[in-house]
Design an enzyme around this catalytic site. Structure first.
Site, PDB file in Angstrom:
ATOM      1  N   GLN A 185       0.824  -1.205   0.000  1.00  0.00           N
ATOM      2  CA  GLN A 185       0.000   0.000   0.000  1.00  0.00           C
ATOM      3  C   GLN A 185       0.863   1.263   0.000  1.00  0.00           C
ATOM      4  OE1 GLN A 185      -3.368  -1.953   2.852  1.00  0.00           O
ATOM      5  NE2 GLN A 185      -3.649   0.229   2.534  1.00  0.00           N
ATOM      6  N   ARG A 220      -9.635  -0.181   7.204  1.00  0.00           N
ATOM      7  CA  ARG A 220     -10.596   0.692   6.537  1.00  0.00           C
ATOM      8  C   ARG A 220     -10.996   1.881   7.407  1.00  0.00           C
ATOM      9  NH1 ARG A 220     -14.383  -1.013   1.699  1.00  0.00           N
ATOM     10  NH2 ARG A 220     -14.803   1.090   1.023  1.00  0.00           N
ATOM     11  N   CYS A 221      -9.971   2.540   7.954  1.00  0.00           N
ATOM     12  CA  CYS A 221     -10.228   3.767   8.703  1.00  0.00           C
ATOM     13  C   CYS A 221      -8.916   4.494   8.796  1.00  0.00           C
ATOM     14  CB  CYS A 221     -10.744   3.462  10.106  1.00  0.00           C
ATOM     15  SG  CYS A 221      -9.544   2.649  11.153  1.00  0.00           S
ATOM     16  N   GLU A 248     -13.245   5.439   3.931  1.00  0.00           N
ATOM     17  CA  GLU A 248     -13.241   4.807   5.239  1.00  0.00           C
ATOM     18  C   GLU A 248     -14.362   5.289   6.148  1.00  0.00           C
ATOM     19  OE1 GLU A 248      -9.153   5.807   5.943  1.00  0.00           O
ATOM     20  OE2 GLU A 248      -8.509   3.905   5.115  1.00  0.00           O
TER      21      GLU A 248
END
Lengths: 805, 163
Positions: free
Chosen positions: A236, A383-384, A759
């Site tokens: 990522q 996912r935040c 997110e």
């Protein structure tokens, strides 16, 4: 006069900001022509895989590799002893700790990497793993962070024994990692002591896992002729990985190329560095052949970065009218065997200090203690943004509990405590400057959309009917108003391993009026190739369809810190707009020369520069692009290119209002989402179709986390949820239909006003689902029940409240 | 373990593959035949990323030995359409934003293809149930369901037009 409809028509053709442009990525993905890391095959490529520990805490007394070396196809078995002379048996983590690459005398969690078997194919590697014999000596296991901090708890990290100072300050116990404090302790404790009402509760946000559908992996290839190491991998943050690889291997950075090909979802799982990357690179350097390592699902769930595992003790104080006066929070954070959190350096608990949420709370105090246990390392932002979902869950539960304490409606309690639109930019008690927001407007819109008053009436009637024995189903109304903090971030306070968290975009305009843009980020499904072209289309007036967006190859893309924490649009999106503006500035000079007017006599009109007051005299960007390569213009260099490295002045603060309506069968514990309404405000909307898709996906991950997904351990440190049989990932059957909505409050400091959205739905979704479960039982006295709310646990709530007769 | 020859047909082309009896079909497809549309997401037949069509049935190719499919006809996503003539499902997934990272997509489309053979006019509920063997972590399924229903309508309309 400018012909407005005509220019609007030109603008539409560009498919710029606001267009629900179809994705350019989809043609290859729908035809099976994606290029993921496991699709990469190189001539002579070998395959590596791990011998993993079955024990959660044990001494490794011997590793016997002789039999494995006799297995046909097995070429090497690498252990810590082999890596030690290279200084690679341990590696630095992103959190300032270090982690064993291969077991160095002991193991600290089940599934830990013990030896790396290199073979001609995956079957031979598996055979080799079977033939490696490891002798273990059991040590006492600690899976509970509170027990880990007891005075006589076993020492987990013997390598740190006697060290009283860690990467984030003093360590107060042999299994303690750090204490992080924010806010004013004394003032907060005084407010709480003097308050009319105080609600106190322990909120546990359980351990879970990002579980992208594609597991982690890489192909490392050392070209001994050119001295260049190339690693294709599920990264990522490819540029940061290149720097890390250079620092720990000693290979100069220009001799390392990191490529992130298509990535099959990341959700935070693919931010960090894993032993597989190091071992593959070493194996390739040793053998001179490319080496592939791709983990399987059990490896993924058991060993690569987990998320959450926060025990959050809270106290919230208010007047008897419900005005919140103070918030106190202490977190016991279970980090597992190594501290491998992926947070900016100065934030060992991420941005958890956003835990005052959407509310104007004048006084607050937060402290976080990080703790080692015999569990897998990680603590990534699933996912935040960094620890923001934990913070949002904490405050949104505390608000609900305070509403119970006050006997108030939870929607009204939120309304009277929201930060008001005129208070922005708002300075929070825990140190953030919220850039913008209009919470009341969003809240009212959401409540009206779901007919909140009507739902409450129906719920009250349902409770009465239940009490009369006419139904066995209860109705829960789950409310959430969340505030995210994304777009890390300003270099002055955000870095990872000393690398400032700016991001970048480089644009080249081709002579015939098309372009390529390269960024320091990397898409994992977000659709960057589609949306970043839209930002540019609006900035430079070339059609989005004529702009290629490329990311992920460190040899070609400008340096950036990658994609996680919803930072791509806030940071790289801003860089894209700024680079586009540089292009436009030069284009203006070229147009002035071509039209024989002064620069200042021109105005930008969608896709062209026109002479002010004479719109018939103009040069389109396409014409200007050709001129840039075709004419000798005095005082202007040929070509049309620009690069921008963008250091954001602040974070962005997306927010949203969610309502979940849930039916709960008291006798079976089964839950059914009857309605889910999600209003998101992510500022300027680049592609509404993609935003909606991001919201659907984030909500479904939230559904999973709140309603069943967990990484559970038994007392021996065995992972009980290591396959997709036990680890809950919702199917199309369990997933409800979502209604999406929006308001638009642009970020005042972002070049196009965008805030990031991927997110938000996870941050807001988890408390919305969980609050619905709690709300259904509020009339029967439920205050707090820990997630995940699977059928068994919901049944236990009902049973505990005496609802089974 | 000794290798053996197996004759299989993949996307209409006969293939002679040399594999150990324990070799899984997904590995034969991906690593020997370089058909990389079907993906590996779990290796326990839960996620469906490896879904292929074998003699008219949806099968998860991560839990089938190549030896078991000797003589059979296998269709992967690569066999459903071509760049010049995409399958209506491929068009519909793009049109309705039925994919994000794309990793589940080949299995998803291959399964949807068989679902629509079995039931050309499914309800939303039937689509959701019929697709429950294929996991997606990105989309939340709403647009996948929409895409499959749209493709079904499109396929039925062109069938009617042809009749």
């Amino acid at each position: 006069m400018k012909d407005l409809p005509e220019s609007a028509e030109r603008a539409e053709k560009l498919k710029g900001l606001g267009s629900s442009r179809k994705r350019v990525e989809d043609a290859r993905f729908t035809q099976g022509k994606g290029n993921y890391v496991d699709d990469i095959t190189l001539p002579g490529m070998l395959f590596g895989d791990f011998v993993r520990s079955p024990h959660a805490h044990a001494r490794v007394t011997a590793i016997h590799t002789e039999e494995a070396m006799k297995v046909p196809g097995v070429l090497a078995v690498i252990t810590a002893k082999d890596l030690e002379p290279l200084g690679l048996h341990w590696m630095p983590t992103l959190a300032g700790d270090k982690q064993m690459v291969l077991a160095d005398g002991k193991v600290l969690f089940q599934g830990q990497e013990v030896a790396f078997v290199v073979a001609t194919d995956r079957y031979a590697a598996a055979d080799g793993i079977e033939a490696v014999e490891v002798e273990y000596e059991d040590l006492p296991v600690v899976v509970d962070p509170f027990k880990a901090l007891e005075p006589d708890a076993p020492v987990l990290r013997e390598d740190l024994e006697g060290k009283t100072e860690g990467a984030h300050g003093p360590r107060k116990h042999h299994n303690h990692i750090f204490t992080w404090e924010q806010g004013d302790r004394e003032a907060t404790e005084q407010v709480i002591a003097e308050a009319d009402v105080v609600a106190e509760e322990m909120i546990y946000y359980h351990r879970t896992h990002p579980c992208p559908l594609e597991p982690c992996g890489c192909v490392a290839s050392m070209d001994k002729v050119n001295g260049k190491l190339t690693i294709w991998g599920t990264f990522q943050a490819p540029h940061a990985i290149r720097t890390v690889v250079s620092l720990i291997s000693g290979i100069e950075e220009h001799n390392i190329r990191i490529v992130s090909p298509d990535i099959g979802g990341g959700f935070g799982n693919k931010v960090g560095a894993y032993p597989g990357y190091i071992c593959s690179a070493v194996a390739s350097i040793v053998t001179g052949k490319p080496v592939k390592w791709v983990e399987d699902r059990m490896d993924n769930l058991m060993t690569t970065a987990f998320a959450r595992d926060y025990w959050m003790k809270g106290r919230i104080a208010a007047t008897k009218e419900g005005k919140i006066t103070g918030l106190w929070c202490h977190v016991t954070a279970d980090h597992g065997g190594f501290d491998a959190c992926a947070d900016p350096t100065k934030f060992p608990a991420g941005f958890f200090n956003i835990c005052t949420g959407s509310y104007d709370i004048p006084t607050a105090y937060l402290s976080v203690d990080g703790v080692y246990t015999n569990k897998a390392p990680g603590g990534v932002a699933y996912r935040c943004s960094f620890r923001v979902t934990e913070a949002a869950y904490f405050i949104e539960r505390m608000i609900e509990i305070l509403a119970i304490e006050l006997g108030m409606d939870a929607a009204e309690l939120r309304r009277i405590n929201f930060i008001k639109a005129e208070q922005f930019p708002y300075q929070s008690a825990l140190g953030w400057e919220y850039d913008s927001g209009d919470y009341h407007t969003a809240w009212d819109k959401a409540l009206e959309a779901v007919d909140y008053a009507g739902l409450r009436r129906e719920q009250a009637e349902r409770v009465e009917a239940f009490k009369r024995g006419e139904t066995r189903k209860l109705l829960g109304i789950g409310l959430t108003h969340f505030t995210e903090i994304v777009g890390a971030g300003p270099v002055k306070n955000c870095d990872i391993l000393g690398l400032g968290m700016f991001d970048s975009c480089e644009i080249r305009i081709h002579p015939t009026g098309s372009a390529i843009a390269r960024l320091g980020t990397i898409s994992q499904g977000q659709g960057h190739a589609t949306t970043f072209a839209q930002i540019l289309a609006s900035e430079i007036g070339l059609p989005a369809d004529s702009i290629t967006v490329e990311e992920g190859d460190t040899d070609t893309a400008p340096y950036g810190l990658g994609t996680y924490g919803s930072r791509s649009t806030p940071v790289a999106g801003a860089a894209t707009a700024m680079a586009g503006r540089k292009i436009r500035a030069k284009a203006q000079m070229i147009a002035a020369y071509l039209l024989e007017v002064h620069d200042d006599d021109l105005e930008w009109d969608v896709d062209r520069f026109a002479v002010k007051g004479d719109p018939e005299r103009f040069k389109t960007m396409k014409e200007i692009a050709f001129a840039a390569y075709n004419q000798a213009i005095p005082g202007i260099e040929p070509g049309l290119e620009a690069v921008s490295y963008y250091d954001p002045p602040n974070m962005t603060y997306p927010f949203g209002a969610y309502v979940c309506v849930m039916e709960i069968d008291v006798d079976t514990g089964q839950t059914e989402i009857r309605q889910f309404y999600a209003l998101d405000d992510c500022g300027t909307r680049i592609n509404p179709m993609i935003i909606e898709g991001q919201v659907h996906g984030g909500l479904t991950e939230a559904l999973a986390i709140a309603m069943g997904q967990e990484i559970a351990y038994d007392e021996m440190g065995n992972v009980k949820t290591g396959t997709l049989m036990d680890f809950f990932v919702p199917t199309a059957w369990e997933t409800p239909h979502y209604t999406t909505d929006h308001t638009v409050t642009p970020s005042p400091h972002h070049p196009i006003g965008a805030k990031g959205v991927g997110e938000s739905p996870n941050v807001g979704g988890v408390p919305a689902f969980s609050n619905a479960v709690h709300d259904a039982f509020r009339a029967f006295g439920l205050r707090q029940s820990h997630m995940p709310h699977d059928h068994w646990r919901v049944w236990k709530i009902a049973n505990g409240l005496g609802l089974h007769g | 373990m000794g290798k053996q020859h197996y004759q299989i047909t993949v996307n209409g082309e006969p293939q002679d593959v040399l594999a150990e009896p324990r070799e899984l079909l997904i590995h034969t497809l991906r690593e020997q035949l370089r058909i990389t549309g079907p993906h590996i997401g779990c290796e326990t037949s839960h996620c469906g990323a490896c879904t292929v069509d074998i003699d008219g049935r949806s099968v998860k190719s991560c839990t089938v030995f190549t030896a078991q499919v000797a003589g059979k006809e296998i269709t992967t996503v690569e066999g459903l359409g071509s760049p010049d003539a995409m399958h209506p499902l491929q068009e519909a997934f793009r049109e309705h934003h039925g994919l994000q990272c794309g990793y589940c997509t080949p299995g998803m489309i291959t399964r949807a293809y068989r679902l629509l053979q079995e039931n050309p006019s499914p309800t939303e509920e039937e689509v959701r149930f019929g697709m429950a063997g294929n996991l997606c972590r990105c989309t939340g399924y709403q647009n996948i369901v929409k895409a499959i229903l749209a493709a079904a309508a499109e396929m039925n309309a062109s069938k009617e037009a042809a009749e």
